[in-house]
Design a protein around this motif. Structure first.
Motif, PDB file in Angstrom:
ATOM      1  N   VAL A   1     -46.231  78.971-104.970  1.00 17.75           N
ATOM      2  CA  VAL A   1     -46.863  79.166-106.271  1.00 17.75           C
ATOM      3  C   VAL A   1     -46.088  78.391-107.322  1.00 17.75           C
ATOM      4  O   VAL A   1     -44.904  78.099-107.145  1.00 17.75           O
ATOM      5  CB  VAL A   1     -46.969  80.661-106.673  1.00 17.75           C
ATOM      6  N   ILE A   2     -46.780  78.067-108.411  1.00 21.90           N
ATOM      7  CA  ILE A   2     -46.121  77.389-109.524  1.00 21.90           C
ATOM      8  C   ILE A   2     -45.372  78.428-110.355  1.00 21.90           C
ATOM      9  O   ILE A   2     -45.972  79.376-110.859  1.00 21.90           O
ATOM     10  CB  ILE A   2     -47.142  76.633-110.397  1.00 21.90           C
ATOM     11  N   GLU A   3     -44.084  78.236-110.449  1.00 27.79           N
ATOM     12  CA  GLU A   3     -43.178  79.092-111.226  1.00 27.79           C
ATOM     13  C   GLU A   3     -43.111  80.518-110.659  1.00 27.79           C
ATOM     14  O   GLU A   3     -43.823  80.871-109.731  1.00 27.79           O
ATOM     15  CB  GLU A   3     -43.527  79.071-112.710  1.00 27.79           C
ATOM     16  N   HIS A   4     -42.226  81.310-111.230  1.00 24.68           N
ATOM     17  CA  HIS A   4     -41.960  82.667-110.731  1.00 24.68           C
ATOM     18  C   HIS A   4     -43.153  83.587-110.990  1.00 24.68           C
ATOM     19  O   HIS A   4     -43.735  83.575-112.077  1.00 24.68           O
ATOM     20  CB  HIS A   4     -40.721  83.223-111.407  1.00 24.68           C
ATOM     21  N   SER A   5     -43.487  84.376-109.982  1.00 26.99           N
ATOM     22  CA  SER A   5     -44.532  85.387-110.112  1.00 26.99           C
ATOM     23  C   SER A   5     -43.905  86.758-109.904  1.00 26.99           C
ATOM     24  O   SER A   5     -43.561  87.124-108.783  1.00 26.99           O
ATOM     25  CB  SER A   5     -45.625  85.165-109.053  1.00 26.99           C
ATOM     26  N   PRO A   6     -43.744  87.544-110.977  1.00 24.03           N
ATOM     27  CA  PRO A   6     -43.170  88.884-110.823  1.00 24.03           C
ATOM     28  C   PRO A   6     -43.940  89.733-109.806  1.00 24.03           C
ATOM     29  O   PRO A   6     -43.346  90.455-109.008  1.00 24.03           O
ATOM     30  CB  PRO A   6     -43.259  89.474-112.232  1.00 24.03           C
ATOM     31  N   TRP A   7     -45.265  89.623-109.806  1.00 24.61           N
ATOM     32  CA  TRP A   7     -46.079  90.411-108.879  1.00 24.61           C
ATOM     33  C   TRP A   7     -45.805  90.030-107.427  1.00 24.61           C
ATOM     34  O   TRP A   7     -45.609  90.899-106.574  1.00 24.61           O
ATOM     35  CB  TRP A   7     -47.559  90.244-109.222  1.00 24.61           C
ATOM     36  N   LEU A   8     -45.773  88.741-107.116  1.00 25.36           N
ATOM     37  CA  LEU A   8     -45.505  88.315-105.742  1.00 25.36           C
ATOM     38  C   LEU A   8     -44.120  88.753-105.271  1.00 25.36           C
ATOM     39  O   LEU A   8     -43.921  89.002-104.086  1.00 25.36           O
ATOM     40  CB  LEU A   8     -45.627  86.798-105.595  1.00 25.36           C
ATOM     41  N   SER A   9     -43.200  88.876-106.181  1.00 27.33           N
ATOM     42  CA  SER A   9     -41.843  89.279-105.793  1.00 27.33           C
ATOM     43  C   SER A   9     -41.798  90.723-105.294  1.00 27.33           C
ATOM     44  O   SER A   9     -40.803  91.149-104.722  1.00 27.33           O
ATOM     45  CB  SER A   9     -40.861  89.080-106.953  1.00 27.33           C
ATOM     46  N   THR A  10     -42.899  91.470-105.473  1.00 30.74           N
ATOM     47  CA  THR A  10     -42.959  92.863-105.004  1.00 30.74           C
ATOM     48  C   THR A  10     -43.688  93.001-103.662  1.00 30.74           C
ATOM     49  O   THR A  10     -43.841  94.110-103.161  1.00 30.74           O
ATOM     50  CB  THR A  10     -43.683  93.766-106.031  1.00 30.74           C
ATOM     51  N   TRP A  11     -44.148  91.924-103.092  1.00 28.16           N
ATOM     52  CA  TRP A  11     -44.990  91.981-101.891  1.00 28.16           C
ATOM     53  C   TRP A  11     -44.259  92.398-100.625  1.00 28.16           C
ATOM     54  O   TRP A  11     -44.874  92.870 -99.672  1.00 28.16           O
ATOM     55  CB  TRP A  11     -45.639  90.624-101.640  1.00 28.16           C
TER      56      TRP A  11
END
Length: 179
Positions: free
Chosen positions: A79-89
């Motif tokens: 993904v482009i740049e940091h995704s706070p939501w994806l970091s919880t997957w």
């Protein structure tokens, strides 16, 4: 600009169900549902593998039409740049970030949002980026117009798009980092 890849530390980066035969991918998904019940993967429906393969066929075909360079059957997902939501997957979440300059941009396609809802026949909200695949230059124009989804929709309140998905159709850069 950085491309991020999120993964479970106990499994490692760039491990994909799409690289496996369908039956094996489904078996692994069944194991994930039992052994990692709190992960996003455990929430997948029974037809996920088939839907994912269909979506990959669409994005591969669309990228080929745009002259993209495709060296893999299925892409590496970033993904482009940091995704706070994806970091919880993932239960043991980690990420890798690689500067986009490290890639041959002719081997990367993009969707504004996850490719599955982007090309879903059930989402018909009329947004201009729905059912569209972008090259690097094209996604820059969409970012200029709409910004990064994680900045205005990380919680999903305004639709399915929570990040910009990057599809890396080559092993070259990935192998330099992880071989």
């Amino acid at each position: 600009m950085y491309l991020y890849h999120y993964f479970d530390k106990t499994i490692g980066p760039f491990v994909s169900l799409s690289d496996l035969p369908i039956d094996e991918a489904k078996s692994i998904l069944d194991v994930i549902k039992v052994t990692k019940p709190n992960s996003q993967g455990a929430q997948r429906h029974d037809k996920y593998v088939e839907y994912r393969r269909n979506c990959e066929n669409i994005i591969r075909s669309e990228f080929a039409k745009k002259g993209g360079v495709i060296n893999r059957t299925s892409p590496h997902y970033m993904v482009i740049e940091h995704s706070p939501w994806l970091s919880t997957w993932f239960e043991n979440s980690s990420f890798i970030k690689i500067p986009i300059e490290e890639f041959d941009i002719k081997t990367i396609s993009f969707t504004y949002g996850d490719s599955m809802p982007t090309f879903s026949p059930t989402i018909n909200d009329g947004k201009e980026y729905r059912k569209k695949l972008y090259t690097y230059d094209e996604i820059l124009k969409i970012i200029e117009k709409y910004g990064l989804p994680q900045d205005w929709n990380d919680d999903g309140k305004y639709g399915a798009e929570r990040y910009i998905e990057a599809h890396v159709w080559s092993d070259e850069t990935i192998n330099r980092y992880f071989s």
